[in-house]
Design an enzyme around this catalytic site. Structure first.
Site, PDB file in Angstrom:
ATOM      1  N   SER A   1      62.940 118.498  57.644  1.00 26.76           N
ATOM      2  CA  SER A   1      63.526 117.987  57.080  1.00 26.76           C
ATOM      3  C   SER A   1      65.446 118.841  57.016  1.00 26.76           C
ATOM      4  O   SER A   1      66.128 117.563  57.246  1.00 26.76           O
ATOM      5  CB  SER A   1      63.118 117.990  55.626  1.00 26.76           C
ATOM      6  OG  SER A   1      63.235 119.331  54.791  1.00 26.76           O
TER       7      SER A   1
ATOM      8  N   LYS B   1      69.255 114.262  55.739  1.00 23.70           N
ATOM      9  CA  LYS B   1      69.777 113.709  54.447  1.00 23.70           C
ATOM     10  C   LYS B   1      71.537 111.863  55.339  1.00 23.70           C
ATOM     11  O   LYS B   1      71.447 111.056  54.280  1.00 23.70           O
ATOM     12  CB  LYS B   1      71.104 114.172  53.494  1.00 23.70           C
ATOM     13  CG  LYS B   1      70.192 115.260  53.030  1.00 23.70           C
ATOM     14  CD  LYS B   1      69.738 113.663  51.944  1.00 23.70           C
ATOM     15  CE  LYS B   1      68.598 114.892  50.554  1.00 23.70           C
ATOM     16  NZ  LYS B   1      68.665 114.601  49.752  1.00 23.70           N
TER      17      LYS B   1
END
Length: 405
Positions: A306, A53
């Site tokens: 992720s 992110k």
């Protein structure tokens, strides 16, 4: 609607090159052997802040005007976008407020605060936190940094696709990517399809919140929520319209995996790759382990991990679920006569069959149907289901009534 191009992603790579890490690409030999393909991990769990992110957050913050920076930024997040925005804002010297679900992992909340952001906890899923952030934004005039439905954020996440292509020297057939709101897969798909349209992009969601899969199948943005999930990083009830538009054009397939399959994937990654993954980061592995995606022989597959921001208490509970699913742990409730030697008999059966008692409790004061009987609960460490069946048979032969829970 703003479109995201390969050129946007290349520009983002230049903008954030001094902030983000070029994360490792590792082969999972065990998974390669099991599937017959060549399976690699793109390890964004080893990224700064423990997740991809930061890429999109920093690219977005870099695009802000001085006036926007002066008013500060606000974001909503399940935890990973929060940390990316908080660190990016601190580096830029601007104020950050982050709205997170009240049930967000403690570790993610603490990490976000450690980067200097103000944290507001609200609601049970990302969408609740988003609504609260919009409310605060209207009051303060801060710039809202969307976690996925934003051109600059998507371009930042797309730099993962550029790195995959570069690290594999273009030798990649399929990339399996988690989907929540769709920012990471929209960026990766744009990058890789722009470099080679033949690369297959597979998205993975949890069965509990299959919002992008429902949107993909319905041909329009569709909300979906069945239950809470251990994959909190992709717990998005309503995906973005921009990400949906990109995904509908560039993603080949979206599949879903169960909570048990995600738990088993987290355990698999720990044991076979020595990688700690959060639930969202493990769904790409779960897609392969569960057989939801079956690669061809020698197919070059990259699983995007992720993030790795998982709360330790959550990890402990997930491990228990995964171990039970693999026959490596069972819990039993036994009803025994309240006479000397009954408990010793039960314990002996377990020991004689090579299993190990992790914990055991005995209640001799129960009432009702347990009068003159005792109830014993135990958690047992086992090797496999064959051993469990031998123990069950031994209990039956000894006249011990046992329920496995």
């Amino acid at each position: 609607m703003d479109q995201v191009t390969l050129n946007d992603i290349k520009k983002a790579q230049e903008v954030i090159k001094d902030v983000v890490l070029r994360t490792d690409m590792l082969e999972n030999v065990r998974l390669s052997e099991q599937t017959g393909a060549k399976v690699f991990y793109k390890c964004e769990n080893l990224q700064r802040t423990g997740s991809f992110k930061i890429r999109g957050a920093c690219n977005k913050i870099a695009s802000l005007t001085e006036e926007e920076k002066a008013h500060g930024v606000i974001a909503s997040s399940a935890g990973n976008h929060a940390q990316g925005v908080a660190l990016g804002a601190r580096n830029a010297g601007i104020k950050a407020t982050i709205c997170m679900p009240a049930n967000a992992p403690v570790s993610k909340v603490a990490a976000t605060k450690s980067y200097g952001a103000e944290v507001v906890l609200h609601g049970n899923v990302y969408d609740d936190a988003h609504d609260k952030a919009i409310e605060i934004q209207a009051q303060t005039g801060a710039t809202f940094l969307d976690p996925f439905n934003d051109k600059f954020v998507i371009a930042g996440q797309g730099t993962i696709g550029l790195e995959i292509f570069e690290q594999r020297n273009g030798e990649v057939d399929t990339v399996i990517v988690p989907i929540g709101g769709g920012g990471i897969i929209a960026g990766i798909a744009t990058a890789l399809k722009g470099l080679n349209p033949n690369i297959k992009i597979i998205g993975v969601q949890t069965c509990n919140i299959p919002s992008m899969k429902a949107s993909f199948e319905n041909g329009k943005v569709t909300s979906a929520f069945n239950d809470v999930t251990i994959a909190d990083g992709i717990a998005v009830k309503t995906p973005g319209d921009l990400t949906f538009d990109i995904i509908s054009k560039n993603v080949d397939e979206i599949i879903t995996v169960t909570e048990e399959e995600i738990a088993e994937a987290i355990l698999f990654m720990l044991e076979n790759q020595k990688l700690v993954s959060e639930g969202a980061g493990a769904v790409s592995t779960a897609a392969l382990l569960s057989g939801k995606y079956v690669p061809k022989k020698d197919e070059k597959v990259v699983c995007v991990v992720s993030g790795g921001n998982i709360d330790i208490n959550t990890l402990y509970r997930i491990m228990s679920v995964a171990l039970k699913k693999q026959g490596r742990r069972i819990s039993i409730v036994a009803e025994l006569p309240d006479v000397p030697g009954s408990l010793a008999k039960l314990v002996s059966i377990i020991a004689e069959n090579g299993a190990n008692i992790l914990n055991i409790t005995q209640d001799k004061l129960a009432s009702g149907r347990f009068t003159k009987k005792q109830m014993v609960e135990a958690t047992i460490e086992t090797v496999d289901f064959d051993q469990i069946n031998r123990i069950k048979s031994a209990f039956i032969e000894s006249g011990i009534k046992v329920d496995i829970i």
